[in-house]
Design a protein around this motif. Structure first.
Motif, short mmCIF file in Angstrom:
data_model
loop_
_atom_site.label_atom_id
_atom_site.label_comp_id
_atom_site.label_asym_id
_atom_site.label_seq_id
_atom_site.Cartn_x
_atom_site.Cartn_y
_atom_site.Cartn_z
N GLY A 68 -19.08 17.94 -42.44
CA GLY A 68 -18.05 18.44 -41.53
C GLY A 68 -17.28 17.37 -40.80
O GLY A 68 -16.51 17.66 -39.88
N ASN A 69 -17.47 16.11 -41.19
CA ASN A 69 -16.72 15.02 -40.58
C ASN A 69 -15.32 14.93 -41.20
O ASN A 69 -15.17 15.10 -42.41
CB ASN A 69 -17.43 13.68 -40.80
N THR A 70 -14.33 14.64 -40.39
CA THR A 70 -12.98 14.47 -40.91
C THR A 70 -12.91 13.18 -41.72
O THR A 70 -13.26 12.11 -41.24
CB THR A 70 -11.95 14.39 -39.75
N TYR B 90 -12.47 17.45 -44.88
CA TYR B 90 -13.79 17.20 -44.32
C TYR B 90 -14.80 16.90 -45.43
O TYR B 90 -14.67 17.37 -46.56
CB TYR B 90 -14.27 18.43 -43.53
N ASP B 91 -15.84 16.13 -45.07
CA ASP B 91 -16.92 15.87 -46.03
C ASP B 91 -17.97 16.97 -45.91
O ASP B 91 -17.79 17.95 -45.17
CB ASP B 91 -17.52 14.48 -45.83
#
Length: 175
Positions: free
Chosen positions: A68-70, A64-65
């Motif tokens: 919190g994005n995959t 994740y960045d």
């Protein structure tokens, strides 16, 4: 009989003493490989999970960045080459493009199949889009340059990455 008991005891003792450091080294190698195969935007990697695909179980880690994005996924595959299984960690970006690969272990012929660990071979898979290219050696009509005199290893590597693509797609479809 006494000699067997003493030798067995010594062997068990050495195993008990060396198990923890060996496990720690294996975990460190795995974590380094995960960082190597995932995009640099991956700042958090979750614990290893498993997915069942076509009757086998595969381990993977999602990344994740900062928001919190995959941003990626690292999958372990072990295709069988000339000398046995080739353990490969395959990193994908969020779009399913291969970001990088890393051989974790192999027993291929030194100077031939063992070249699968060299950057000259592995570099061709960085940014490899399986939707646009075919993951098989050129000899078989694909887009992968085989290692000279080691087509079996090259095929196994390409087949392992093709399997990782399918596993990635199964993971992507999992809620």
């Amino acid at each position: 009989f006494a000699i067997c008991i003493v030798c067995s005891s010594l062997l068990a003792g050495v195993y008990a003493l060396t198990k923890a450091p060996i496990d720690a080294a294996a975990n460190a190698k795995n974590e380094a490989a995960i960082k190597e195969v995932l995009p640099p935007s991956a700042v958090a990697v979750e614990e290893e999970r498993t997915v069942d695909f076509e009757g086998a179980s595969y381990s993977y880690n999602l990344a994740y960045d900062e928001q919190g994005n995959t941003v990626g996924c690292a999958i372990n595959v072990a295709p069988v080459g000339f000398g046995g299984p080739i353990a490969i960690k395959v990193g994908f970006d969020a779009n399913g493009v291969i970001w990088n690969t890393k051989v974790l272990s192999q027993a291929e012929t030194p100077g031939l199949g063992a070249k699968c660990t060299e950057p000259a071979f592995a570099e061709q898979f960085k940014g490899f889009d399986p939707a646009a290219k075919k993951l098989s050696v050129k000899k078989d009509g694909g887009d992968v340059d085989a290692i000279t005199a080691s087509t079996i290893t090259s095929r196994a590597y390409a087949d392992g990455l093709a399997l990782a693509v399918k596993v990635f797609q199964a993971i992507a479809q999992t809620p």
